[in-house]
Scaffold this motif. Sequence first.
Motif, short mmCIF file in Angstrom:
data_model
loop_
_atom_site.label_atom_id
_atom_site.label_comp_id
_atom_site.label_asym_id
_atom_site.label_seq_id
_atom_site.Cartn_x
_atom_site.Cartn_y
_atom_site.Cartn_z
N THR A 207 0.85 -1.20 0.00
CA THR A 207 0.00 0.00 0.00
C THR A 207 0.88 1.24 0.00
N SER A 276 -0.21 -5.04 2.63
CA SER A 276 0.05 -3.99 3.62
C SER A 276 1.54 -3.72 3.71
N THR A 345 -4.58 -0.48 7.84
CA THR A 345 -5.11 -1.39 6.82
C THR A 345 -4.90 -2.86 7.18
#
Length: 598
Positions: A207, A276, A345
């Motif tokens: 991300t 992530s 996240t």
Amino acid sequence: MSVADNKAMDRAPVTITAPREVTINVTPRAATVRSGDMRDFDTDVDNASNGRVNWFVNNVPGGNATFGTIGATGRYTAPSSIPSPAVVTVKAVSVADPTKSDTSEVTIAVPRVTVTPATASVRSGATPDFDANTPVNWYVNNVAGGNAMLGTINASGMYTAPAAVPSPATVSVKGVSKADNAKFDTSAATITSAAVVVTPATASVQTGATRDFDANTPVNWYVNDVAGGNATLGTIYASGMYTAPAAIPSPDTVTVKGVSKADNTKFDTSAVTITSAAVNVKPGTASVQTGATRQFTSNTPVNWSVNDVAGGNATLGTIKAAGLYTAPANVPSPATVTLKGVSTTDNTKSDTAAVTITAAAITLTLTPETGTANTGATLQFSAVVANSAHTAVSWTVKDVAGGNATLGTLNAQGLYTALAAVPSPATVTVKAVSAADATVSDTSVITIQSGATGGPSATPTIVQPGAVTFTVRGTGFVPSTTAKFAGVDAAVTVVSPTELRVNANTPAGKLGDMVLAVRNPSPAPAQMLFRIEVRSYRGAPRLSLADAHRLLRKATFGPTPETVDRLQAIGVDAWLTEQLAAAPPDPYPTALEMEGSL
């Protein structure tokens, strides 16, 4: 004649003839040869036992690059460029009789141009090579070197097809002879859309991170069929640089697609899995004083906690969403706390920082820093202790606890009473020492001057709550002289270099001793401090005008409008206290002055 009988013989006639001349003939007698081509020449040598010959071109044995070359067998190779003149002479000279030779006239002609391949199918953006049998200049649809729409071709014959298929899709690649621009050949090149290949075919991107994608042909980029992508799926630039979204989408795999700009029916895709990012909290360790703040950062959005308490608390310290940590007011036990940032996240990813809380250094500030006091007068000091719950202080005058009759005295509340006479030297040092830490202190230097010799003074010294006007007498007053009463700026009117009017207001709801501070500016700053008592007289009967006159005639040199108003305003007790504290007038007024005052 017989050998056996020399008398026996016979005769025969013999005819003597001259030898025959060597002859040589070259064939063909004339020829036309294209530049770079070859032609065989033959010789017929008669009347010689040795039929070999030596070959020349324009009398150069074996010829050269300019005129063409010829080998021992008579094979002639025309030069690559047409000489001037274009006709050369091929000569054969007899080896048996070098005086015998024959020639052939050879005309060098421009060769017919042949371009290969004669036809080609070329994908957009591809770069095939074209060749010619003779030096040529290259054209595409009669445009020298071509262009971006038709494709370009360089001097070596490398053709680069256009990014988009032209209309019509077939272009003519032409090679025109450099020696004779009337001679040329062409090749038909059909442009087709290239099959799109996107690389890498699969990828894993954290991300917020970026990844470059490439295509073998110009393309328009999409993410899940959204042109350029979006914040949820990630975005992709025209250059192919993909930026993953800040949060993992659902599903976590998106499709990056490259669609051919030349033919939107041709495309390729790449499967991109969003993961992530690993959390990285900075700094990893820190030392923070109680009550102080420290900024922490993370490479990815996180939720913050202190010792696993979301946002922390007053005991451990608190941390805001932006990562600003505020240490607690007191050192916790243990003194080290753990700040944790957990990915917003993916709560399985986190990082921590070890923060050690240290006690802030205790500070002590004594006010006023300097001042002047009349003999016998009082001066209020204030000591502020910071970074400690224990704010008490002890007082000394020249290191004597509480002072003495020689130095002046200082009570537990910081009220200094100047001695009756000016000491030598005329300055004393007032010190406040922290009860929490005896190594922490602050000092103030006070100058003592005689109140009977016209030293600084302020009247009135006792006032009621509300607006009040002080008359201050001293030296060095200028327009930039300032005054504060009870720590609040007051309005100053300079009457003369030795007299001020100070208009102030008493603090709302407060009574007791307060400080009037007057400061002259640099280059020679001097601060004068006066103790003023704020006292409430509400409810006391107001003295009549006749009683005020009667008292002033008996207790002073006579009433004046100002003294009458003052006496009626504050009452007899306060007026007497004020008079006993005031310095005597200098010079004393005359009786005539007093009689004419009313």
